[in-house]
Scaffold this active site. Structure first.
Site, PDB file in Angstrom:
ATOM      1  N   ASP A 230       0.970  -1.213   0.235  1.00 53.68           N
ATOM      2  CA  ASP A 230       0.120  -0.052  -0.137  1.00 53.68           C
ATOM      3  C   ASP A 230       0.950   1.232  -0.141  1.00 53.68           C
ATOM      4  O   ASP A 230       1.384   1.478   0.944  1.00 53.68           O
ATOM      5  CB  ASP A 230      -0.924   0.189   1.321  1.00 53.68           C
ATOM      6  CG  ASP A 230      -2.014   1.108   1.381  1.00 53.68           C
ATOM      7  OD1 ASP A 230      -1.775   2.157   0.515  1.00 53.68           O
ATOM      8  OD2 ASP A 230      -2.791   1.151   2.017  1.00 53.68           O
ATOM      9  N   LYS A 268      -4.475  10.903  -0.155  1.00 58.92           N
ATOM     10  CA  LYS A 268      -3.299  11.346   0.515  1.00 58.92           C
ATOM     11  C   LYS A 268      -2.114  12.268  -0.305  1.00 58.92           C
ATOM     12  O   LYS A 268      -1.971  13.457   0.350  1.00 58.92           O
ATOM     13  CB  LYS A 268      -2.489  10.173   1.331  1.00 58.92           C
ATOM     14  CG  LYS A 268      -3.381   9.171   2.023  1.00 58.92           C
ATOM     15  CD  LYS A 268      -4.174   9.965   3.107  1.00 58.92           C
ATOM     16  CE  LYS A 268      -5.197   8.647   3.583  1.00 58.92           C
ATOM     17  NZ  LYS A 268      -6.034   9.256   4.710  1.00 58.92           N
TER      18      LYS A 268
END
Lengths: 476, 548
Positions: A230, A268
């Site tokens: 990830d 993000k």
């Protein structure tokens, strides 16, 4: 009476964990500089709010990206009709290029391997459905993002087996820890299908070094299990050492590429969690094919694909954005950690992410998780900061807290620091000499001067007119 | 699955499929992927998907590829984009991430609350009420936003059922349900068999029969899922059917999901009756059954915006709403899209105009398709909604079988160059029905499609009968089967007598359900067409032997 399914009626959604008590406190009493100055400041939300002004300038110059303006409306119909789960080619190309740039163009990504999903949340669930059957497991190094408990397990029936990492070596993922976790799973008769790493790490804010990555790749190869990386925080690495992606490592070590998969998102790095742009990138053809079909359950809105394709195809914009974002994150991080150190609060040395891993072990009344919870209650209700306790991240040791720093403006940050300082003073946790105070004040002034260069009018409050919540929101 | 193998053989995309098969085969052998990943429950081998693949390879374009395949297998609504575009032109704020002139880009980019944008939910429920003539109202707190109806249907399955449970669905049904309801959930579908004998309406016996079937398979029935208006039929359910469903789910204490994705496409004066209206009229609010009725909706069909992925679950049960809301994290609607549509749907003047104009255009277009089909000698089920017609091509089949349906479908796709959807892909129990879409192309393209179809039909005749004879025969018998040409003038009288004797013995030996001759006669008289032999006298003197 027709009851709900076990999945719906159970707690697999994870929202009953204490992690969300903090949200509740914030929801009922959110900070606002003028309306609610005594409210709870949200420091539990890993959002990147530092570069919106830069993005807005780009939007003003590119009305055609917004597809509904006079300049863009000629694309409206074909975009509105576009529901092909392959995704728009220009969108995939833009994402592939962006991912490459974020990794310093040391690797190239193939747009045909890009599969869309409903945010990284959707991506993780989808990959889990495709790689593991109910009852099988993934190894996950602790501490890890609490959302994984829901995303990887809830509807899939797959288990998570923790790989214990400790503060004694800065929470490094060791080969021993991996082997131990694997063996434990075997003893419990659980078949391990893969290892999930988050790099850069949430909640640690650190990146994995080359040696660790190589060791991890060799481990999964040996065991013939999948590796899911990830890399959602890839562009938030604001300081040396440089980020090393799995995609680079597999060029350097022998490995079965059918085992290698990356999960990504723009939530993000770009600060766009609302747009739900999740990506699965796999080196395994069958997985690409299967996840593509499955992505029907969470495609990215074509309106958003169009916007992102326009934005991320602009090389100048992207190059500048990546640099600017890193600078702002660096500044924020530096100021925050320095200010904390002035009041005797340490944190794990980190160079990435939107948060720090704060060390409050010495404030615990006992080395227990109950003591951690007690301290946390104090922080929420007395200090009025919503921070996230390490136990919610399955941390092996009590006393660690994740504190986010990129989701607020400078004034709110100052307020938060003031409250922390007052709290520490009351608790005599650290004596603060007078001269150090002055130095900090002058630094604050100079920081403000620098920050004023970046602040845009109108962005004063983290409390947006629209209700803000994390991906998982506790509601009774 | 017989069908998928057959389609693979038939399809020109053989290489692609072989490649995929190879990929999956290897993955399966190496046990690298999960069972869900390597099974076929994604449904992509079905003929309707394959048809779309063929279209992709040879897509019709008026200028660049006039001989290409015309897409009539995609239920899209392309008739009213001009209305949307003109609204956008008049509302620059919504388009440019602004509210009252101020940029709200940041707030939107950060908004990921799975409860959804309150203004959007309010606008959406108001729009849903307006489509139902405001005979029912919806509470925005009971709506859950999802990434399209695909996600909504799957999420409801996850909430209401588990592996080993089943939902009953009336046939024919949308092929995507096989993936959406079953693939990742492990839930089964048991069909409620509907037939052309009563226009495919749901009957009490069909419901009971399906329920029994599920029990026999050891499946626990958790509910019924209906699509109203129906895909692929294009019809709305009658009040009687809705009453029947409510009675059935009350009796069995199970759920009812009503997928009302086409509710805004009802174009005739016969209004759409939503399940909520019937519940209200029967004073069933706040009863147990009220909590077990759930609606699925989307803007993909009514507004023609499938790319924007806007789906919704509406449930009267707050517990279902809460569970589904949490699950929607896996497929939220982009905040950018929520904002644009909340502005659009809050504009009541716009929605009123849109609904009305959209209806008119759909009605107009549907009637063009129906009349075009008629000219080709093809009928369809009388419909009042949807973006397609349910077309009856049973008379064009070489035999009353699904193999024959596939043969006909292949010819229509590859020779006539029209991509339509065969009824078997919709699990229809009777071969010969096809779904043909009419709202996803310009009018000229529809005309061309009808011309191609007419030429094709003219080229097929059964036993060299003329079109006129064909029509007459069809009109008389209603059943396309059982016609034989028997030549009489090419044999001596004695031979003819012998032939008739043999035929008589043969017929005597056949009984339908053990009926006696007398009953057989009665049955034949009743149905008019069980066994019909038409003996035609024709002069063969002028014909060659092989023409006979």
């Amino acid at each position: 009476m027709a009851a709900l399914s076990k999945i719906a009626a159970g707690n697999g959604h994870g929202e009953n964990s204490p992690y969300f008590d903090g949200w509740k406190a914030y929801e009922t009493n959110p900070f606002h500089p003028t309306d609610r100055p005594e409210g709870v400041i949200q420091m539990g939300l890993a959002e990147n709010q530092l570069c919106f002004d830069f993005i807005k300038k780009w939007l003003m110059k590119h009305p055609e990206a917004s597809l509904c303006t006079a300049e863009g409306v000629n694309k409206f119909k074909e975009t509105a009709l576009f529901q092909d789960y392959h995704g728009m080619p220009e969108f995939r190309q833009a994402i592939a290029k962006f991912m490459g740039k974020v990794r310093g163009d040391r690797v190239k990504f193939d747009p045909d391997r890009i599969v869309m999903s409903g945010g990284a949340t959707g991506a993780h669930e989808m990959v889990t459905f495709c790689l593991a059957d109910p009852g099988e497991a993934f190894l996950v190094p602790t501490p890890y993002y609490p959302g994984f408990d829901r995303d990887l397990r809830w509807r899939t029936g797959v288990e998570l087996v923790p790989v214990i990492c400790e503060s004694s070596n800065n929470f490094k993922i060791t080969r021993n820890a991996l082997e131990a976790a694997y063996e434990k799973a075997q003893e419990d008769n659980i078949r391990v299908k893969g290892l999930l790493i988050t790099n850069p790490s949430n909640p640690l804010g650190t990146i994995l070094d080359r040696e660790t990555l190589k060791s991890i790749v060799s481990f999964i190869n040996e065991k013939n299990i999948h590796l899911i990386g990830d890399e959602i925080y890839a562009a938030t690495v604001f300081m040396e050492p440089e980020f090393v992606s799995i995609s680079e490592i597999i060029e350097e070590v022998e490995c079965n590429r059918d085992l290698i998969h990356i999960v990504y998102s723009l939530s993000k790095d770009m600060g766009f969690p609302g747009f739900r742009v999740g990506i699965v990138y796999s080196y395994n053809d069958a997985l690409v094919s299967c996840t593509r079909k499955m992505s029907s359950f969470g495609l990215v809105s074509s309106q958003t694909q169009h916007l992102i394709a326009s934005m991320l195809s602009d090389d100048d914009f992207v190059d500048n954005f990546i640099i600017k974002s890193k600078k702002k994150l660096f500044k924020r991080h530096e100021y925050f950690t320095w200010s904390l150190s002035q009041v005797g609060i340490g944190s794990l040395k980190s160079n990435a992410g939107l948060f720090i891993w704060m060390d409050l072990r010495k404030l615990l009344k006992a080395k227990t998780f109950e003591a951690e919870m007690d301290l946390w209650q104090v922080i929420i209700h007395e200090v009025k900061l919503n921070v996230s306790p390490g136990s919610s991240f399955h941390c092996h040791e009590p006393g660690w807290f994740r504190v986010c720093f990129a989701n607020m403006d400078d004034d709110t940050m100052e307020t938060a620091l003031l409250r922390i300082r007052d709290f520490m003073r009351k608790n005599n946790a650290a004596m603060i000499p007078h001269n150090k105070l002055c130095r900090r004040s002058s630094l604050k002034l100079s920081f403000s001067r620098r920050v004023d260069d970046f602040m845009s009018p109108g962005i004063m409050s983290p409390h947006s007119p629209l209700p803000q919540s994390p991906l998982v929101r506790a509601r009774s | 699955m017989l069908l998928s193998h057959f389609c693979l053989k038939a399809s020109y995309s053989l290489y692609e499929n072989l490649k995929e098969i190879d990929i999956y085969q290897r993955a399966k052998e190496m046990e690298l992927l999960s069972r869900k990943a390597t099974c076929k429950s994604h449904g992509q081998d079905s003929s309707s998907f394959l048809g779309c693949q063929e279209y992709e390879k040879n897509a019709y374009d008026e200028v660049k590829n006039p001989e290409g395949i015309i897409q009539m297998g995609l239920a899209e609504n392309q008739l009213s984009f001009d209305l949307l575009e003109s609204w956008l032109a008049k509302n620059p704020d919504a388009a440019g991430f602004k509210r009252d002139g101020q940029s709200i880009f940041r707030e939107l980019a950060l908004f990921q609350d799975y409860h959804g944008l309150p203004t959007f939910k309010k606008a959406l429920v108001d729009f849903m009420a307006e489509i139902r003539g405001n005979k029912v109202t919806f509470d925005p707190n009971h709506i859950v936003l999802t990434a399209g109806a695909t996600s909504a249907n799957e999420t409801l399955m996850f909430c209401l059922a588990e592996q080993g449970d089943a939902f009953l669905l009336p046939t024919p049904y949308y092929p995507g349900f096989d993936r959406d309801l079953k693939w990742r959930t492990g839930v089964e579908i048991v069909p409620i068999q509907c037939t052309s004998s009563n226009r495919f309406q749901i009957t009490k016996s069909a419901l009971e029969e399906a329920y029994q079937q599920a029990q026999k398979k050891n499946l626990r029935v958790k509910g019924v899922l209906v699509t109203n208006p129906s895909n692929p039929l294009g019809t709305t359910m009658t009040r009687a059917e809705l009453d029947l469903l409510i009675n059935f789910i009350t009796d069995k204490e199970i759920h009812l999901i009503s997928d009302e994705i086409y509710s805004g496409t009802v174009f005739s004066s016969r209004a759409f009756v939503s399940i909520m209206e019937v519940l209200k009229d029967r004073n069933l609010e706040n009863t147990d059954v009220w909590d077990r009725v759930h609606i699925v909706y989307s803007l993909s069909k009514d507004l023609g915006l499938p790319g924007f992925r806007v789906g919704a679950i509406y449930s009267n049960d707050p517990i279902v709403v809460a569970a589904a809301t949490k699950m929607s994290s896996f497929g939220l609607v982009s905040s950018q899209t929520q904002y644009l549509l909340s502005a659009m749907l809050s504009d009541k003047k716009f929605t009123k105009e849109y609904i009305s104009k959209n209806h008119k255009r759909l009605q107009n277009r549907q009637s063009k398709l129906v009349s075009g089909l008629k000219k080709a000698g093809i009928c369809c089920l009388e419909s009042n909604a949807g973006l397609f017609c349910w077309v009856d091509m049973r008379h064009l089949l070489s035999s009353n079988t699904f193999e024959a349906e596939m043969e006909l479908w292949k010819r229509i796709v590859y020779d006539v160059k029209l991509n339509i959807s065969p009824g078997s892909s919709c699990h229809c129990t009777e071969p010969g029905w096809f779904r043909v879409c009419f709202a996803n192309m310009p009018e000229d393209t529809l005309k061309l499609a009808m011309q191609r179809l007419k030429s094709f039909v003219s080229s097929i005749t059964i036993n060299n009968q003329s079109d006129k004879d064909l029509k007459n025969a069809r009109r008389r018998s209603r059943n396309k089967w059982g016609w034989f040409r028997v030549c009489l003038a090419n044999r001596p009288d004695d031979t003819l007598k012998l032939a008739v004797q043999r035929l008589k013995s043969f017929v005597s030996s056949i009984t339908i359900n053990n009926l006696s001759d007398k009953d057989l006669k009665k049955a034949r008289r009743r149905t008019r067409n069980k066994w019909v032999f038409r003996l035609s006298f024709q002069s063969f003197h002028g014909r060659q032997q092989d023409e006979r």
